[in-house]
Design an enzyme around this catalytic site. Sequence first.
Site, PDB file in Angstrom:
ATOM      1  N   SER A  60       0.697  -1.203   0.096  1.00 33.22           N
ATOM      2  CA  SER A  60      -0.023  -0.158  -0.116  1.00 33.22           C
ATOM      3  C   SER A  60       0.749   1.349  -0.003  1.00 33.22           C
ATOM      4  O   SER A  60       2.078   1.374   0.700  1.00 33.22           O
ATOM      5  CB  SER A  60      -0.851   0.172   1.190  1.00 33.22           C
ATOM      6  OG  SER A  60      -1.541  -1.209   1.257  1.00 33.22           O
TER       7      SER A  60
HETATM    8  N1  SAH Z   1      -1.273  -3.929   3.536  1.00 32.93           N
HETATM    9  C1  SAH Z   1      -0.779  -4.736   2.586  1.00 32.93           C
HETATM   10  C2  SAH Z   1      -1.621  -4.469   1.189  1.00 32.93           C
HETATM   11  C3  SAH Z   1      -1.434  -5.661   0.231  1.00 32.93           C
HETATM   12  S1  SAH Z   1      -2.534  -5.650  -1.146  1.00 32.93           S
HETATM   13  C4  SAH Z   1       0.611  -4.107   2.267  1.00 32.93           C
HETATM   14  O1  SAH Z   1       0.977  -2.953   2.452  1.00 32.93           O
HETATM   15  O2  SAH Z   1       1.730  -4.841   1.744  1.00 32.93           O
HETATM   16  C5  SAH Z   1      -3.751  -6.318  -0.590  1.00 32.93           C
HETATM   17  C6  SAH Z   1      -3.877  -7.828   0.252  1.00 32.93           C
HETATM   18  O3  SAH Z   1      -4.920  -8.603   0.278  1.00 32.93           O
HETATM   19  C7  SAH Z   1      -3.066  -8.718  -0.937  1.00 32.93           C
HETATM   20  O4  SAH Z   1      -1.929  -9.335  -0.175  1.00 32.93           O
HETATM   21  C8  SAH Z   1      -4.352 -10.067  -1.200  1.00 32.93           C
HETATM   22  O5  SAH Z   1      -3.681 -11.375  -1.206  1.00 32.93           O
HETATM   23  C9  SAH Z   1      -4.807  -9.915   0.268  1.00 32.93           C
HETATM   24  N2  SAH Z   1      -6.163 -10.249   0.238  1.00 32.93           N
HETATM   25  C10 SAH Z   1      -7.182 -10.195  -0.804  1.00 32.93           C
HETATM   26  N3  SAH Z   1      -8.469 -10.742  -0.518  1.00 32.93           N
HETATM   27  C11 SAH Z   1      -8.033 -11.354   0.574  1.00 32.93           C
HETATM   28  C12 SAH Z   1      -8.948 -12.142   1.669  1.00 32.93           C
HETATM   29  N4  SAH Z   1     -10.244 -12.304   1.025  1.00 32.93           N
HETATM   30  N5  SAH Z   1      -8.152 -12.469   2.647  1.00 32.93           N
HETATM   31  C13 SAH Z   1      -7.199 -12.283   3.138  1.00 32.93           C
HETATM   32  N6  SAH Z   1      -6.275 -11.510   2.214  1.00 32.93           N
HETATM   33  C14 SAH Z   1      -6.913 -11.037   0.962  1.00 32.93           C
END
Ligand code: SAH
Length: 210
Positions: A60
Amino acid sequence: MTSQRTRERLAKRLQDNGIEDAQVLDVIRKTPRHIFVDEALASRAYEDTALPIGHGQTISQPYIVARMTEALLADGPRKKVLEIGTGSGYQTAVLAQLIDQVFSVERIQALQTKARARLREMRLSNVKYKYDDGTLGWPEHASYDGIIVTAAPKSIPDQLLMQLAIGGRMLIPAGDDGGQVLRLITRDNKGYEEKILDGVQFVPLLDGVN
Ligand code: SAH
């Protein structure tokens, strides 16, 4: 490139863009974001942008991480926070420096394994990880006085609403690709209230595990 000065500049930029919480800015200043991306992208780690982390996912944008964390803590400290979407672990690391206990759920195991190793390297040991569909929350440890969702569902999952404690705050982007908004949901003994914060762009919250 990954020096203290570069981190300082990022914190300053977030402050200029409206982040006011000194604790949050301090944690952004202290967190080595370059260890949360591949080496090839390390030189861009202190830019205020989202970056790819593989598997079609992104780390993010620092502004969004700061904004959500600031909104989570706006009404006083939080003890027990559920995070959905561990991803790179960057938001998790920020939370772990401000909150007693963090529970983080991710549906792509390879990402979770790397995130766990990074937080271990930072000696942040107050985080528990689960490989699962975060739409279901993590009922075994509920309720949570804070919930942060870092991927966008079309609508807010009932399980997450149920697992939010009375007095709790949830930050969740919701909507489809065309129009997501960041929402703040608060719960009191009468029910839930919703406030719309910003227009945002998150990867979608997907069903099931990868
Ligand atoms: N806060 C993280 C954002 C990653 S992007 C960072 O800064 O790195 C969003 C993440 O949500 C991804 O890794 C994706 O795999 C995860 N995601 C999407 N749907 C999900 C679900 N149903 N349960 C758990 N994780 C999920």
